[in-house]
Design a protein around this motif. Structure first.
Motif, PDB file in Angstrom:
ATOM      1  N   ARG A  51       0.812  -1.224   0.000  1.00  0.00           N
ATOM      2  CA  ARG A  51       0.000   0.000   0.000  1.00  0.00           C
ATOM      3  C   ARG A  51       0.835   1.260   0.000  1.00  0.00           C
ATOM      4  NH1 ARG A  51      -4.714  -0.086   4.300  1.00  0.00           N
ATOM      5  NH2 ARG A  51      -5.164   1.825   3.129  1.00  0.00           N
ATOM      6  N   TYR A  52       1.951   1.239   0.714  1.00  0.00           N
ATOM      7  CA  TYR A  52       2.670   2.499   0.918  1.00  0.00           C
ATOM      8  C   TYR A  52       3.994   2.588   0.169  1.00  0.00           C
ATOM      9  CZ  TYR A  52      -0.693   2.386   4.708  1.00  0.00           C
ATOM     10  OH  TYR A  52      -1.856   2.292   5.420  1.00  0.00           O
ATOM     11  N   ILE A  53       4.486   1.495  -0.356  1.00  0.00           N
ATOM     12  CA  ILE A  53       5.729   1.541  -1.131  1.00  0.00           C
ATOM     13  C   ILE A  53       5.442   1.186  -2.586  1.00  0.00           C
ATOM     14  CG2 ILE A  53       8.055   0.592  -1.355  1.00  0.00           C
ATOM     15  CD1 ILE A  53       8.052   0.139   1.658  1.00  0.00           C
ATOM     16  N   GLU A  68      -5.181  17.143   0.522  1.00  0.00           N
ATOM     17  CA  GLU A  68      -4.416  16.283   1.445  1.00  0.00           C
ATOM     18  C   GLU A  68      -3.885  15.057   0.714  1.00  0.00           C
ATOM     19  OE1 GLU A  68      -4.922  13.878   5.693  1.00  0.00           O
ATOM     20  OE2 GLU A  68      -6.617  14.969   4.832  1.00  0.00           O
ATOM     21  N   GLY A  69      -2.568  14.849   0.846  1.00  0.00           N
ATOM     22  CA  GLY A  69      -1.938  13.699   0.223  1.00  0.00           C
ATOM     23  C   GLY A  69      -1.574  13.907  -1.223  1.00  0.00           C
ATOM     24  N   ALA A  70      -1.844  15.098  -1.787  1.00  0.00           N
ATOM     25  CA  ALA A  70      -1.530  15.363  -3.197  1.00  0.00           C
ATOM     26  C   ALA A  70      -0.074  15.751  -3.359  1.00  0.00           C
ATOM     27  CB  ALA A  70      -2.444  16.452  -3.740  1.00  0.00           C
ATOM     28  N   VAL A  71       0.448  15.576  -4.596  1.00  0.00           N
ATOM     29  CA  VAL A  71       1.835  15.895  -4.942  1.00  0.00           C
ATOM     30  C   VAL A  71       1.845  16.906  -6.069  1.00  0.00           C
ATOM     31  CG1 VAL A  71       4.021  14.966  -5.786  1.00  0.00           C
ATOM     32  CG2 VAL A  71       2.597  13.605  -4.228  1.00  0.00           C
ATOM     33  N   ALA A 141      14.685  13.733  -5.701  1.00  0.00           N
ATOM     34  CA  ALA A 141      13.780  14.571  -4.914  1.00  0.00           C
ATOM     35  C   ALA A 141      12.369  14.523  -5.477  1.00  0.00           C
ATOM     36  CB  ALA A 141      14.295  16.001  -4.879  1.00  0.00           C
ATOM     37  N   GLN A 142      12.259  14.550  -6.833  1.00  0.00           N
ATOM     38  CA  GLN A 142      10.927  14.490  -7.443  1.00  0.00           C
ATOM     39  C   GLN A 142      10.255  13.143  -7.131  1.00  0.00           C
ATOM     40  OE1 GLN A 142      12.167  15.290 -11.479  1.00  0.00           O
ATOM     41  NE2 GLN A 142      11.374  17.414 -11.417  1.00  0.00           N
ATOM     42  N   PHE A 146       6.552  11.739  -4.221  1.00  0.00           N
ATOM     43  CA  PHE A 146       5.392  10.850  -4.309  1.00  0.00           C
ATOM     44  C   PHE A 146       5.289   9.930  -3.083  1.00  0.00           C
ATOM     45  CE2 PHE A 146       6.006  12.130  -8.682  1.00  0.00           C
ATOM     46  CZ  PHE A 146       4.725  12.222  -9.182  1.00  0.00           C
ATOM     47  N   TYR A 147       6.450   9.673  -2.464  1.00  0.00           N
ATOM     48  CA  TYR A 147       6.443   8.801  -1.287  1.00  0.00           C
ATOM     49  C   TYR A 147       6.240   9.567   0.017  1.00  0.00           C
ATOM     50  CZ  TYR A 147       8.279   5.070  -4.276  1.00  0.00           C
ATOM     51  OH  TYR A 147       8.435   4.124  -5.256  1.00  0.00           O
TER      52      TYR A 147
END
Length: 677
Positions: A51-53, A68-71, A141-142, A146-147
């Motif tokens: 889910r998270y990686i 919230e949670g957007a990049v 960095a880019q 996302f992570y």
């Protein structure tokens, strides 16, 4: 009499475990909670990965700024598709994907990407079709942007993972502690039962079984059984629950992978079966040898003066060395089997299963069949590693299990020996009439040592038994005390057959003074009263004074409280004998037996003992097994025995007038004493 059978060794061990079932059940609850906490860990790790990686690699849609949670990418804001609310707009789709260590953020909904034919180009699959497009990888960095939104969630899941590990450790501590407590309770009960059984066994048992072997069963064998409850039960239970939990988790994770792991079960069963076939008889032999070593050590220590007096040290050492070598060889054979079937074999088996998994995944990949996710694969490998831990634990406990079963078999054989349960309680004091009526007796059931013994001792009489060694004198007293029961005939006290009286009640009004009296570790006072509450301190002092022991013991530094070592080794033969006289007097028996009580003392001590005898015999029916015939001249009845039969009876004067065997024995002793003098 045949021994009773009370079920298999395993069943009886479980019966003993039932005495601590409350603590064991609580330990199992702790174990189940610990296993649940442990096995939840891989699911948490799988969730973190999927889910998270790995879960970041999916379709992203454009959303309002600062959602919230957007990049933010090139001035636009994107959020993961699985994080959008149901019914939310899904505009401007882009796909985050990786090739090796390079990450890309590509426009459109892309199913897969692959390396391109040239630098700066990749291949992408859209709606089942592949095409080559130009694309530049994201900077570190880019890509990390996302992570970054997932980091708090990863931290929370990691904390949950460590919390599960901590709670598992707490529950495992509780489980181990409770099982240790349970094992100690069980062993306390078992040792108490064994010690109680020893006091119920007939004297004939101790005639045929060396003391060292009995001690070995009470100490070594029960300690081996303790290892069974502490190590085997704890490890097998925890391993069994762990394996069950792992298989449940595997079936939840992936049925096909779980079925592949199920192949371990028949392998483990066959493993245990083969091990038991190889070691059961060896374990029994090793425990028997250990018992024999204990018996020889006990015998050697008891007989050390004789060994040294006859220069038997070297021969005794050789005999012990042979026994010790046999024990070593048995242990070595067990070690060979344990080494062949222990951790190394578990490692080989684990590697074979990993090879099978790799082959299975390779075959699926070559045939382009769907493969499980990376998180599922990680969880499966984790569970498989965990599965081999309990398997190895079970295998490593097989040696302890078989040793414990061998020891338990020996302990239960002792507990199954026929015996008489003690029956305590008060009965009226005997008048002291003793009657033997046509009594026959043999120790082995074949060769009689007493033949048709018939006589009557009236209350208060003194009856002397004389005869050569092996004539049956001591056997008569053994029957009177019910150390043995006659094969035929009857023995009555005050008209009642003694077989109708429980032995403990029968001996309540009887006492015996042996030729070589035994003193226990304690004090002089304790050895007189034997810790009986009915025998007061005043009574002990009066008994010692009445038998004249105060004259011999006045130089003892501690008086009545002087410590006595095992067997009374610090006291002289006369002092030990007088203490045993005082012991008999303190219990005020109705029937007294003196088994050659003056044979091992010097003349001066004998005169003191003769005076003590007059005190002891007063008001009691007394039986004297006499070696020195001069000490029984005033006996009311003298029985002359030969080869188990009464060949003459009467008073001293009557037997001397008869001119038979008694007179010959008396004159020979008198002549020998005269020559010596």
């Amino acid at each position: 009499m045949k021994r009773k059978k009370s079920g298999s060794v395993g069943y009886r061990l479980l019966q003993y475990a039932a005495h601590a079932k409350g603590a064991i059940v609580l330990a199992l609850v702790c174990l189940a909670l610990a296993v649940t906490a442990q096995l939840a860990g891989p699911f948490v790790a799988k969730d973190i990965i999927n889910r998270y990686i790995v879960g970041v690699q999916q379709v992203w849609y454009e959303v309002p700024p600062h959602t919230e949670g957007a990049v933010a990418v090139d001035g636009a804001w994107f959020a993961r598709a699985d994080r959008l609310a149901p019914g939310a707009r899904r505009d401007n789709p882009h796909t985050f994907a990786t090739i090796g260590t390079s990450s890309y953020f590509l426009p459109g909904e892309i199913q897969a990407i692959a390396p391109g034919p040239r630098p700066g180009a990749i291949r992408e699959e859209t709606h089942g079709r592949w095409r080559v497009v130009s694309a530049n990888p994201l900077t570190r960095a880019q890509a990390f942007a996302f992570y970054r939104p997932e980091v708090p969630r990863v931290i929370r899941m990691a904390l949950l993972y460590f919390a599960l590990l901590a709670s598992s450790a707490v529950f495992l501590y509780g489980q181990q502690y409770l099982l240790e407590i349970s094992a100690n309770r069980i062993l306390v009960r078992m040792r108490r039962d064994v010690f109680h059984k020893i006091h119920c066994l007939p004297i004939s048992y101790f005639d045929r079984v060396p003391a060292g072997k009995i001690v070995s069963r009470v100490t070594n064998d029960t300690e081996s059984i303790r290892d069974f409850y502490v190590q085997v039960v704890a490890n097998v239970l925890s391993s069994g629950v762990m394996m069950l939990g792992i298989y449940i988790a595997l079936f939840i994770l992936n049925v096909h992978l779980a079925l592949l792991a199920c192949a371990l079960v028949p392998v483990l069963v066959a493993w245990i079966w083969i091990y038991r076939r190889l070691t059961v008889s060896v374990n029994l032999r090793v425990r028997q040898l250990l018992s024999e070593i204990n018996a020889m050590l006990n015998e050697s220590i008891q007989g050390m003066p004789i060994i040294r007096a006859f220069n038997r040290e070297a021969r005794t050492a050789d005999e012990f060395g042979e026994m010790n070598q046999a024990y070593y060889e048995g242990q070595t054979r067990l070690l060979r089997v344990n080494a062949a079937t222990g951790y190394n074999l578990a490692g080989v088996l684990r590697n074979l299963f990993f090879a099978a998994i790799i082959a299975w995944f390779g075959w699926r990949s070559l045939h382009l069949e769907p493969i499980v996710s990376l998180g599922v694969l990680y969880a499966f490998v984790d569970y498989l590693n965990r599965l081999f831990q309990p398997i190895t634990q079970v295998v490593n406990q097989l040696a302890t299990l078989e040793q414990a079963r061998a020891s338990a078999k020996r302990v239960f054989e002792l507990l199954d020996e026929p015996g008489v349960e003690p029956e305590y309680g008060a009965i009226p004091r005997f008048r002291g009439e003793v009657e033997f009526e046509h009594v026959w007796f043999s120790y082995d059931g074949e060769h009689p040592v007493l033949r048709d013994i018939t006589f009557t001792a009236q209350p208060g009489q003194t009856v002397a038994l004389v005869g050569h060694t092996g004539s049956g004198k001591s056997s008569i007293m053994n029957l009177l005390f019910r150390f043995y029961d006659p094969d035929r005939g009857a023995i009555r006290i005050d008209g009642q057959d003694i077989r109708e009286i429980p032995p403990q009640k029968l001996r309540q009004h009887m006492a015996i003074v042996l030729q070589d009296p035994y003193l226990f570790t304690g004090t002089i006072a304790w050895n007189v009263g034997l810790g009986d509450e009915r025998v007061t301190r005043d009574r002990i002092e009066r008994a010692l004074r009445d038998v004249g022991a105060d004259r011999l013991l006045r130089n003892v530094p501690g008086g009545l409280d002087e410590p006595v070592l095992e067997g009374g080794s610090t006291l002289s033969a006369g002092e030990r004998q007088l203490i045993s006289f005082a012991r008999a007097l303190a219990f005020d028996p109705a029937i007294l037996v003196l088994d050659e009580a003056t044979a091992s003392v010097d003349s001066e001590t004998e005169r003191i003992i003769q005076d003590a005898l007059q005190v002891l015999k007063r008001g009691r029916t007394t039986f004297i097994i006499a070696h020195r015939l001069s000490t029984i001249r005033d006996a009311d009845l003298i029985l002359v025995l030969d080869k188990g039969e009464i060949v003459e009876r009467g008073t001293h004067e009557e037997l001397m007038a008869l001119g038979g065997r008694y007179r010959q024995m008396y004159e020979l002793q008198t002549k020998a004493l005269g020559v010596t003098g």
